[in-house]
Enzyme design. Structure first.
Site, short mmCIF file in Angstrom:
data_model
loop_
_atom_site.label_atom_id
_atom_site.label_comp_id
_atom_site.label_asym_id
_atom_site.label_seq_id
_atom_site.Cartn_x
_atom_site.Cartn_y
_atom_site.Cartn_z
N HIS A 58 22.54 8.24 10.19
CA HIS A 58 21.92 7.26 9.30
C HIS A 58 21.77 7.83 7.89
O HIS A 58 20.71 8.34 7.54
CB HIS A 58 20.55 6.83 9.86
CG HIS A 58 20.67 6.00 11.08
ND1 HIS A 58 20.86 4.64 11.02
CD2 HIS A 58 20.67 6.33 12.38
CE1 HIS A 58 20.96 4.16 12.26
NE2 HIS A 58 20.85 5.17 13.10
N CYS A 81 26.16 4.16 12.40
CA CYS A 81 25.74 4.29 13.79
C CYS A 81 26.43 3.24 14.67
O CYS A 81 27.61 3.35 14.94
CB CYS A 81 24.23 4.27 13.88
SG CYS A 81 23.64 5.18 15.31
N LEU A 82 25.71 2.17 15.08
CA LEU A 82 26.38 1.12 15.85
C LEU A 82 27.55 0.56 15.05
O LEU A 82 28.58 0.17 15.62
CB LEU A 82 25.40 -0.01 16.21
CG LEU A 82 26.00 -1.16 17.00
CD1 LEU A 82 26.43 -0.72 18.39
CD2 LEU A 82 25.01 -2.32 17.12
N LYS A 103 0.84 -1.22 0.00
CA LYS A 103 0.00 0.00 0.00
C LYS A 103 0.86 1.24 0.00
O LYS A 103 0.55 2.23 -0.67
CB LYS A 103 -0.86 0.05 1.27
CG LYS A 103 -2.07 -0.82 1.26
CD LYS A 103 -3.08 -0.36 2.30
CE LYS A 103 -2.55 -0.32 3.72
NZ LYS A 103 -2.37 -1.63 4.34
N ILE A 141 -10.27 -4.86 13.56
CA ILE A 141 -10.95 -4.04 14.56
C ILE A 141 -10.24 -2.69 14.69
O ILE A 141 -10.85 -1.64 14.74
CB ILE A 141 -10.99 -4.77 15.91
CG1 ILE A 141 -11.93 -5.98 15.80
CG2 ILE A 141 -11.43 -3.85 17.05
CD1 ILE A 141 -11.98 -6.85 17.03
N GLY A 194 22.11 -0.53 15.29
CA GLY A 194 21.48 -1.55 16.11
C GLY A 194 21.59 -1.21 17.58
O GLY A 194 22.23 -0.22 17.97
N GLU A 213 21.34 6.37 5.19
CA GLU A 213 20.36 5.63 4.38
C GLU A 213 19.00 6.33 4.37
O GLU A 213 18.18 6.06 3.49
CB GLU A 213 20.23 4.18 4.87
CG GLU A 213 19.53 3.98 6.22
CD GLU A 213 20.44 4.10 7.44
OE1 GLU A 213 21.49 4.75 7.33
OE2 GLU A 213 20.07 3.57 8.51
#
Ligand code: GLN
Length: 550
Positions: A511, A385-386, A20, A153, A358, A513
């Site tokens: 990050h 990062c990590l 979607k 629901i 991570g 990315e």
């Protein structure tokens, strides 16, 4: 063109994971390319305020925006397809809606009324939609994707809210697009339309008649099948769109355009707009489908079984691959396996290694070992990062001789906490939304790989972390040729590290990315892939036997 905004509601039926988000982003791209100001928004029917506290195994990647909002990974598709930067208003969760309502109730704002799902929750959902239309330059069209599947629901209040919007704004201002599944039943050897019929019936029971169906299937469904779906679902055949799987998601807008999805939408809203120019996307898809070369990049992480946890990284490699005329084959290596069997076994034929971000210690030993292997063997390395923190730990241990160097995230009693808690994180006890989040500026050191890649002195990148390089170790690390090539403007935080005499070894505390775009690959991914291509070509040359003269 009418001044009031138009609303396109994208719902999903039969099963989840039909794409979607990619459908909503593709429609957004086509309308944007026809000259409209488009705003995509995602409604998530869970009770978490944001996905920041959720396990990536359950929810996939947490996509961080410039303003620090931790959002659903579909926001990544929106930003990438529309080349836009979004804000926290573009992702609404049930948790946020209830938070607002309960805060209001406690303040006494409801003046004694009983607070209920209808009307209070539905009104809050509608008001968040309408809020997007305000401002100096309001969008021409809001594309609202409702998370979950019709019949859940949890999504009922959202469906009721958009039904009411359809009524209040009128059919000339609203359009309902339903993404559905047409499964192929092997034993019968046929595609079946029944699940789609049931899904549309469920929508109609709550008062929503879809204007268009995007029929997801493995292979393209026939015109006869589209006619059948049209008849049973009361949707014109031309609006029953065959949305079969494509080898690349970047083909989806092209497929939609070929079936006149954007023409039908323009017609519905009475827009007379020029055809979109998507030639750059066509070129990109051609390049993806016909790569000149192939390289192998290993990704060593904890969640290697669930690709959604690394969605933006995967897409960044597609963008950088297109730029370098290369197909980047990603080899997923579990850090636990490296710990058990050694790095050589998994990395000896790779052209590069990426260690993603991570949390937690599991897998860190394997990551450190794999970094040592590529550092010593001059294989290109990119740490995020990590991944950067692990690179610093590895360097401190194996080059600087600080054998017990580690991160304060994992052990508090450390002789050498080369990675430690950021000053403003001390005393923080709540988990949700409390990390260093969002875009921060970074100043690049001239002459370094990062500076060469970006081609400028100052950049802005998105962060999501609590720990950082411990400044007490700057001297010993740099004395042994670790280069601090990107710093916060006040010089307090190390944001990028590199290694001098290595073909390409870059670790970033942010990050990257999250900022790569299909036709504008991120500079660091672009250069990492370029380095990997060079490494691959060098490796092939090495294999050619030398000509010996007798
Ligand atoms: N766990 C590390 C930190 O909090 C790295 C976070 C990340 O990789 N996003 O600093």
């Amino acid at each position: 063109m009418s001044k009031s905004a138009k609303y396109i509601f994208v719902t999903g039926g039969v099963v989840s994971a039909l794409g979607k988000g990619i459908s909503a982003a593709s429609i957004g791209l086509l309308l944007q390319r026809r000259g409209l100001k488009v705003c995509n928004v995602k409604f998530d029917p869970y009770l978490n305020v944001d996905p920041g506290t959720m396990n990536p195994y359950q929810h996939g990647e947490v996509y961080v925006l410039d303003d620090g909002a931790e959002t659903d990974l579909d926001l990544g598709h929106y930003e990438r397809f529309l080349d836009q930067s979004l804000s926290k208003d573009n992702n609404v969760t049930t948790g946020q809606v209830y938070n607002t309502i309960i805060t209001r109730e406690r303040r006494g704002d409801y003046l004694g009324a009983t607070v209920q799902v209808i009307p209070h929750v539905t009104e809050e959902i509608k008001s968040r939609l309408k809020k997007l239309v305000r401002g100096d330059e309001p969008p021409d069209v809001i594309i609202a994707e409702i998370g979950g599947t019709v019949g859940d629901i949890e999504s009922q209040p959202y469906l009721e809210a958009i039904r009411q919007m359809g009524q209040e704004e009128g059919p000339e201002n609203t359009m309902f697009i339903h993404v559905t599944l047409v499964p192929f039943i092997n034993t019968a050897g046929e595609y079946k339309t029944k699940p789609t019929q049931h899904s549309v019936r469920a929508l109609r029971e709550i008062g929503i008649q879809p204007n268009m169906l995007l029929c997801r299937s493995v292979q393209r469904i026939t015109d006869a099948l589209r006619q059948k779906i049209s008849l049973f679902c009361s949707v014109p055949t031309s609006s029953v769109i065959a949305a079969e799987d494509k080898p690349t998601i970047y083909h989806v807008p092209i497929n939609f355009h070929e079936q006149h999805v954007d023409d039908i939408i323009c017609q519905h809203f009475g827009w007379d707009l020029p055809q979109p120019d998507i030639s750059d996307w066509q070129t990109m898809v051609e390049k993806i489908n016909n790569p000149k070369r192939r390289i192998k990049i290993a990704i060593c992480g904890k969640y290697v079984m669930l690709k959604d946890a690394y969605k933006s990284i995967i897409e960044s490699f597609v963008h950088a691959g297109v730029h370098n005329d290369a197909e980047v084959n990603l080899i997923w290596v579990s850090s636990e396996d490296i710990k058990q069997s050694g790095a050589e076994k998994f990395l000896h034929d790779c052209d590069g290694l990426l260690i993603p971000g991570g949390f937690g210690e599991r897998g860190v030993a394997g990551k450190i070992e794999s970094i040592r292997y590529v550092r010593e063997n001059n294989i290109p390395f990119f740490g995020l990062c990590l991944g950067m923190q692990c690179a610093v730990i590895e360097y401190a241990r194996n080059v600087c001789g600080l054998t017990d160097a580690h991160s304060y995230e994992f052990y508090h009693e450390l002789k050498h906490p080369v990675i430690h808690l950021m000053a403003d994180q001390e005393g923080v006890t709540e988990l949700g939304g409390t990390m260093r989040l969002g875009a921060y500026p970074c100043v690049l050191t001239e002459g370094c790989k990062a500076h060469q890649a970006y081609g400028c002195d100052r950049i802005s990148e998105r962060h999501r972390h609590r720990y950082e390089l411990n400044n007490a170790y700057r001297q010993i690390l740099t004395e042994r040729d670790l280069v601090l090539s990107g710093m916060s403007p006040d010089n307090h935080l190390v944001e990028i590290v590199e290694i001098k005499n290595h073909p390409w070894f870059v670790g970033v505390q942010f990050h990257p990315e999250l900022k790569s775009r299909p036709t504008r690959p991120h500079p660091l991914f672009r250069e990492f892939v370029r380095a990997a291509v060079e490494y691959n070509e060098g490796r092939k040359k090495d294999k050619v036997p030398e000509i010996t003269h007798s």
